[in-house]
Design a protein around this motif. Structure first.
Motif, short mmCIF file in Angstrom:
data_model
loop_
_atom_site.label_atom_id
_atom_site.label_comp_id
_atom_site.label_asym_id
_atom_site.label_seq_id
_atom_site.Cartn_x
_atom_site.Cartn_y
_atom_site.Cartn_z
N ASN A 44 6.49 10.72 -7.00
CA ASN A 44 6.30 9.35 -7.45
C ASN A 44 6.31 8.34 -6.31
O ASN A 44 6.52 7.15 -6.55
N GLN A 45 6.11 8.82 -5.08
CA GLN A 45 6.13 7.90 -3.95
C GLN A 45 4.96 8.17 -3.02
O GLN A 45 4.47 9.30 -2.97
N GLY A 46 4.56 7.15 -2.31
CA GLY A 46 3.49 7.33 -1.34
C GLY A 46 3.54 6.27 -0.26
O GLY A 46 4.20 5.24 -0.42
N GLN A 47 2.87 6.57 0.85
CA GLN A 47 2.79 5.62 1.95
C GLN A 47 1.36 5.55 2.44
O GLN A 47 0.65 6.56 2.48
N VAL A 48 0.95 4.35 2.84
CA VAL A 48 -0.37 4.16 3.43
C VAL A 48 -0.20 3.24 4.64
O VAL A 48 0.42 2.18 4.54
N THR A 49 -0.72 3.68 5.78
CA THR A 49 -0.72 2.83 6.98
C THR A 49 -2.12 2.29 7.18
O THR A 49 -3.09 3.04 7.11
N PHE A 50 -2.20 1.01 7.39
CA PHE A 50 -3.53 0.37 7.45
C PHE A 50 -3.51 -0.81 8.41
O PHE A 50 -2.44 -1.31 8.80
N LYS A 51 -4.72 -1.23 8.76
CA LYS A 51 -4.91 -2.50 9.47
C LYS A 51 -5.85 -3.35 8.62
O LYS A 51 -6.95 -2.91 8.29
N ALA A 52 -5.40 -4.51 8.26
CA ALA A 52 -6.23 -5.45 7.49
C ALA A 52 -6.60 -6.58 8.44
O ALA A 52 -5.76 -7.42 8.79
N TRP A 53 -7.86 -6.58 8.85
CA TRP A 53 -8.32 -7.53 9.88
C TRP A 53 -8.75 -8.85 9.28
O TRP A 53 -9.36 -8.88 8.20
N TYR A 54 -8.44 -9.89 9.98
CA TYR A 54 -8.89 -11.22 9.54
C TYR A 54 -9.20 -12.08 10.76
O TYR A 54 -8.81 -11.75 11.89
N LYS A 55 -9.92 -13.14 10.50
CA LYS A 55 -10.28 -14.09 11.56
C LYS A 55 -9.40 -15.30 11.40
O LYS A 55 -9.15 -15.75 10.28
#
Ligand SMILES: [Zn+2]
Ligand SMILES: [Zn+2]
Length: 165
Positions: free
Chosen positions: A94-105
């Motif tokens: 029932n658990q999870g992890q996500v590593t991400f980069k959310a780019w913005y200007k």
């Protein structure tokens, strides 16, 4: 300033997908995310589409700490560029992890630049629904000029978004 997404049929989370087939059904509550990664993608797209109520609804109530859709509307970056999923998403029971980069200007002291939210987010499954709980954020290095562009166009950074600064 509001986000101007000229490609309204392209999903913000993945330019190869159409919004109608990707994140929109989640935003419309027609379907629920089947994995932490899908929820994470839909939450990124919700920022781009300014679906702040969806962001609150998918943020576990125990971890909201009073956060409101209004806070998000005023605090979130306004010009999103793209989403990179970094680590292979993990999911256990029932658990999870996500590593991400959310780019913005962003523009500070009138000079435009790119920045990213670089985060390892935690998700839990409760009553059949995935929820974001909390995340750990890291400093995000800028891409090299010859690397793939942060907008996921498949072009080189220097020939794509870097050229727009
Ligand atoms: Zn999507
Ligand atoms: Zn680009």
């Amino acid at each position: 300033m509001t986000t101007k997404n000229t490609q309204t049929h392209t999903c913000p989370c993945d330019p190869q997908n159409s919004y109608q087939l990707c994140c929109q059904p989640l935003h419309l509550n027609e379907t629920a995310a089947k994995s932490p990664e899908q929820l994470m993608r839909s939450r990124y797209s919700a920022f781009v589409k300014q679906e702040y109520d969806y962001l609150i609804a998918t943020h576990h109530p125990r971890y909201l700490n009073g956060l409101t859709a209004n806070d998000l509307a005023h605090g979130a970056p306004q010009q999103w560029i793209g989403l990179q999923i970094i680590a292979a998403p993990t999911q256990q029971n029932n658990q999870g992890q996500v590593t991400f980069k959310a780019w913005y200007k962003t523009a500070d002291s009138s000079k435009a630049r790119f920045d990213a939210i670089f985060e390892c987010s935690d998700f839990i499954l409760e009553n059949g629904f995935w929820f974001y709980t909390q995340g750990v954020q890291f400093d995000c290095p800028m891409p090299e000029r010859n690397q793939h562009c942060i907008c996921q166009s498949g072009k080189k950074y220097k020939k794509c978004c870097l050229a727009t600064l």
